[in-house]
Design an enzyme around this catalytic site. Structure first.
Site, PDB file in Angstrom:
ATOM      1  N   ARG A 157       0.917  -0.730   0.137  1.00  0.00           N
ATOM      2  CA  ARG A 157      -0.050   0.156  -0.096  1.00  0.00           C
ATOM      3  C   ARG A 157       0.547   1.145   0.245  1.00  0.00           C
ATOM      4  O   ARG A 157       0.673   2.031  -0.053  1.00  0.00           O
ATOM      5  CB  ARG A 157      -1.073  -0.545   1.351  1.00  0.00           C
ATOM      6  CG  ARG A 157      -0.141  -0.276   2.862  1.00  0.00           C
ATOM      7  CD  ARG A 157      -1.336   0.261   3.794  1.00  0.00           C
ATOM      8  NE  ARG A 157      -0.758   0.054   4.954  1.00  0.00           N
ATOM      9  CZ  ARG A 157      -0.817  -1.189   5.538  1.00  0.00           C
ATOM     10  NH1 ARG A 157      -0.297  -2.292   5.360  1.00  0.00           N
ATOM     11  NH2 ARG A 157       0.534  -0.888   6.956  1.00  0.00           N
TER      12      ARG A 157
ATOM     13  N   CYS B 173      12.313  -0.408  23.532  1.00  0.00           N
ATOM     14  CA  CYS B 173      12.144   1.212  23.802  1.00  0.00           C
ATOM     15  C   CYS B 173      12.366   0.935  25.279  1.00  0.00           C
ATOM     16  O   CYS B 173      13.928   1.930  25.441  1.00  0.00           O
ATOM     17  CB  CYS B 173      11.050   1.895  23.607  1.00  0.00           C
ATOM     18  SG  CYS B 173       9.456   1.465  23.632  1.00  0.00           S
TER      19      CYS B 173
ATOM     20  N   GLN C 266       4.813   5.781  29.861  1.00  0.00           N
ATOM     21  CA  GLN C 266       5.419   5.502  28.368  1.00  0.00           C
ATOM     22  C   GLN C 266       4.106   6.596  27.453  1.00  0.00           C
ATOM     23  O   GLN C 266       2.833   6.176  27.931  1.00  0.00           O
ATOM     24  CB  GLN C 266       5.551   4.256  28.267  1.00  0.00           C
ATOM     25  CG  GLN C 266       6.292   3.446  28.994  1.00  0.00           C
ATOM     26  CD  GLN C 266       6.261   1.661  28.022  1.00  0.00           C
ATOM     27  OE1 GLN C 266       5.902   0.870  29.963  1.00  0.00           O
ATOM     28  NE2 GLN C 266       6.254   1.518  26.939  1.00  0.00           N
TER      29      GLN C 266
ATOM     30  N   SER D 249       3.690   7.666  21.490  1.00  0.00           N
ATOM     31  CA  SER D 249       3.754   7.403  20.162  1.00  0.00           C
ATOM     32  C   SER D 249       4.589   6.221  20.196  1.00  0.00           C
ATOM     33  O   SER D 249       5.251   5.014  19.385  1.00  0.00           O
ATOM     34  CB  SER D 249       4.637   8.573  20.290  1.00  0.00           C
ATOM     35  OG  SER D 249       5.717   8.401  20.742  1.00  0.00           O
TER      36      SER D 249
ATOM     37  N   HIS E 259       9.739   8.605  26.946  1.00  0.00           N
ATOM     38  CA  HIS E 259       9.369   7.791  28.353  1.00  0.00           C
ATOM     39  C   HIS E 259       9.922   7.583  29.592  1.00  0.00           C
ATOM     40  O   HIS E 259      11.295   7.931  29.365  1.00  0.00           O
ATOM     41  CB  HIS E 259       9.803   6.156  27.708  1.00  0.00           C
ATOM     42  CG  HIS E 259       8.783   5.454  26.688  1.00  0.00           C
ATOM     43  ND1 HIS E 259       7.512   5.860  26.575  1.00  0.00           N
ATOM     44  CD2 HIS E 259       8.568   3.410  26.104  1.00  0.00           C
ATOM     45  CE1 HIS E 259       7.250   4.759  25.366  1.00  0.00           C
ATOM     46  NE2 HIS E 259       7.919   4.546  25.095  1.00  0.00           N
TER      47      HIS E 259
ATOM     48  N   ASN F 218      11.632   7.487  22.881  1.00  0.00           N
ATOM     49  CA  ASN F 218      10.965   6.559  22.787  1.00  0.00           C
ATOM     50  C   ASN F 218      11.372   5.741  21.418  1.00  0.00           C
ATOM     51  O   ASN F 218      11.673   4.851  21.104  1.00  0.00           O
ATOM     52  CB  ASN F 218      10.181   5.635  23.530  1.00  0.00           C
ATOM     53  CG  ASN F 218       8.593   6.913  22.293  1.00  0.00           C
ATOM     54  OD1 ASN F 218       8.779   7.747  23.288  1.00  0.00           O
ATOM     55  ND2 ASN F 218       8.316   5.972  22.269  1.00  0.00           N
TER      56      ASN F 218
END
Length: 332
Positions: free
Chosen positions: A40, A130, A157, A160, A237, A310
């Site tokens: 895609r 992360c 956290q 994102s 984070h 993060n």
């Protein structure tokens, strides 16, 4: 310095875009760049340096070209499918998904902590979770000097970490829209729920921190527990880390360790309201450490606060640093 042919898989995604940015910022010696993504996204363009590149569809044959390194950030199932195909063709894969992290044949690497593990790679290297990455950068100097018996992680956290859908839930939620991705509204809220719940009552995210700590530190005897929480912050984070060391310490010596540790930035002057903030960490590749104090409830206890971007140190920057470490170790 020699230059290398680099593929970025998942180049149109949040982390893939950041990988391109970090490759450029860190001046990684890229000869030819090959951005790849799902069908895609085929035909879209991405910018790198002063050029635009057309994204090609990810398939086995895409790695028939002369590619030295492939940075993967396209999800676990994609990595399981295509990382072996790339590795078979001699490409060194640095994978950001959870697909290979606990495979005993695959090194799980934070360059400031265990770069020596790269020497046993078989063309696939795993980027840790992360939240684990920043914790390892902070804990390594403590482990080396004092040893560690126990770690308690409490994380805060950013959205994102959930990708575009999580980011949009916060972005639209503060405008009054209903949540579309998280099970509850994230705007003005904290969710003690990251990834799926397991039979033991922990989430997958929490068990990732437990298991990855053992693997990276090469020490299964460390007792580790974690509670991971999603908070209404876009990037960065934050972690409260409680450590019980094997040996006694002086708290000023611990602060000095952090000050000198690679990848760490000390922000510890609470009298003047100086401590790590997610807003400060955003857009950087460092791990910020502060609120360092003795835990009086146990022998040899340390509390500290740890913050990092993060998407950068927790993903893209760590992957690029692994690529640099491969060069420095003469492994590519």
């Amino acid at each position: 310095m020699k230059s290398y042919n680099v593929a970025v898989v998942g180049a149109t995604g949040m982390v893939g875009q950041k990988m391109l940015q970090v490759l450029e910022e860190m001046k990684f010696p890229v000869n030819n760049l090959y951005p790849m993504a799902s069908a895609r996204s085929k035909g879209k363009t991405v910018k790198f340096g002063d050029k635009e590149y057309v994204v090609e569809e990810l398939c086995d044959e895409a790695f028939d070209k002369d590619i030295d390194i492939a940075l993967f950030s396209a999800g676990g199932s994609t990595s399981e499918r295509f990382a072996p195909a790339a590795a078979k063709r001699g490409v060194i894969v640095i994978d950001n998904s959870s697909a290979w992290r606990m495979d005993p044949e695959v090194p799980l690497v934070v360059p400031e902590v265990n770069p020596e593990d790269l020497k046993r790679h078989k063309n696939i290297i795993a980027n840790p979770n992360c939240s684990t990455i920043q914790a390892m950068v902070a804990l390594k100097p403590i482990y080396d000097k004092y040893g560690i018996d126990r770690i308690v992680y409490s994380t805060y956290q950013a959205v994102s970490g959930s990708g575009v859908k999580g980011y949009k839930d916060l972005e639209e939620g503060v405008k009054g829209a209903e949540n579309q991705f998280y099970p509850h509204p994230i705007a003005y809220n904290c969710l003690p729920h990251i990834d799926d719940f397991l039979d033991n009552g922990y989430t997958k995210e929490e068990m990732k921190m437990v298991n990855e700590t053992h693997k990276i530190m090469h020490d299964d005897n460390i007792r580790v527990t974690a509670t991971t929480v999603r908070v209404p912050v876009y990037y960065g984070h934050s972690e409260s880390i409680n450590v019980e060391t094997k040996k006694p310490f002086e708290i000023e010596d611990v602060k000095a360790l952090f000050k000198d540790a690679p990848g760490c930035v000390l922000r510890d002057d609470p009298a003047n309201n100086v401590y790590p903030l997610a807003r400060e960490a955003e857009g950087t590749n460092d791990v910020y450490i502060g609120r360092i104090r003795r835990d009086f409830s146990i022998d040899n206890g340390i509390n500290f606060w740890c913050v990092a971007d993060n998407i950068r140190k927790g993903a893209a920057a760590n992957a690029v640093q692994i690529a640099f470490a491969l060069i420095e170790e003469g492994l590519i």
